[in-house]
Design a protein around this motif. Structure first.
Motif: not given
Length: 326
Positions: A59-74
């Motif tokens: 879950r932590a890995v999935a949460d991290y990748r989801a947060m990275i994706e949001k940040r990539s969208e500025r």
């Protein structure tokens, strides 16, 4: 290849770099720490260990990748994590409020310095997250602070921050709420000792009020304050489209747009503040780096004396102060 914390950090850094994030490595690290609830010490100890094949870690890995994706969208990192530190306090933030910035600490620090050992009645106009007014209440011990904003969504964020920080600061306390059924919306939070000792309950009060500048305090509801603070919208309308996407697309336009020249709200504040100040009362306004002279002139024209400008840490004009001598 085994999956490690270091590999995840590298993965996030690469993704954010490709998206044009200026501090990609730093942001990726911060989000990694957030997702895994860790810090630099523990990261350095375990960064090359293969992450465990456990549900909580997955879950932590999935949460991290989801947060990275949001940040990539500025999306601002503070909107992703839901919080921002200001004056050493943790404030909740979302898309309805400006993200508190270090520049604004200049205003809070000046008020705390000027009123050290005193207990002024304070009004924070355009309060947003409540970071200015709540910080003054918590750090200055000011017992009567009012937070006002035209946005009900912003006031809900300010209420959350006021409740949580009052409880954390005056623990053990009970924070009681008295909500007005009348319009405009109004809520009074009072903090008192929970053990029923001789100390009077409700000694620390933060009031939240729905108000278009002074509208909640006019027409038979007049109040006077010793200090009025405000970080109003001050960016010229034409400049907003030139801002970084994190600000332009994700922070509330209502809290940014200072109309054609950025001075619209300062004109209103300079003209109206005197009616709501006690004799000798003082105003503190955050300003844009190039607005010191203009805002000082507006205050002087409307009868304020001792007008001065304070610089922030980088040495830019950031706060204008003036005193109303009635």
């Amino acid at each position: 290849m085994k999956l490690t914390l270091q590999a995840l950090w590298n993965e996030g850094t690469e993704r954010l770099t490709l998206s044009g994030i200026g501090e990609a490595e730093l942001d990726a690290k911060y989000l990694l720490f957030e997702a895994f609830h860790t810090d630099m010490v523990h990261f350095l100890m375990h960064r090359n260990d293969e992450v465990k094949d456990e549900d909580s870690v997955k879950r932590a890995v999935a949460d991290y990748r989801a947060m990275i994706e949001k940040r990539s969208e500025r999306v601002p990192i503070q909107h992703i994590t839901g919080s921002r530190e200001f004056m050493g306090l943790e404030f909740s933030v979302n898309e309805h409020v400006l993200i508190p910035r270090q520049d604004t600490e200049t205003l809070v620090e000046q008020v705390l310095k000027d009123y050290k050992g005193r207990n002024p009645v304070v009004l924070d106009l355009c309060t947003g997250s409540g970071c200015i007014g709540v910080s003054l209440s918590i750090l200055g011990g000011f017992s009567d602070v009012t937070l006002a904003d035209i946005s009900l969504e912003a006031l809900q964020v300010a209420e959350k921050n006021a409740r949580e920080l009052m409880q954390a600061r005056w623990n053990p306390v009970r924070v009681t709420a008295e909500r007005s059924e009348e319009k405009p919306w109004r809520l009074e939070l009072s903090a008192g000792l929970a053990d029923g000792t001789e100390k009077k309950a409700g000694v620390q009060k933060i009031t939240l009020a729905e108000s278009d500048l002074f509208s909640a305090f006019a027409g038979g509801r007049e109040r006077r304050f010793d200090v009025i603070v405000s970080n109003p919208p001050y960016i010229p309308s034409s400049v907003i489209e030139e801002l970084e996407p994190e600000v332009r697309d994700h922070e509330p336009r209502l809290a940014l747009d200072g109309r054609s020249d950025g001075l619209y709200f300062y004109r209103l504040l300079a003209a109206e503040c005197g009616r709501y100040l006690n004799p000798g009362g003082t105003v503190y306004f955050e300003i844009g780096y190039d607005q010191g002279q203009a805002v000082s002139g507006l205050l002087q024209e409307d009868g304020f004396r001792g007008v001065c400008v304070y610089q922030d840490a980088p040495g830019l004009d950031r706060v204008v102060r003036g005193t109303m001598v009635l």
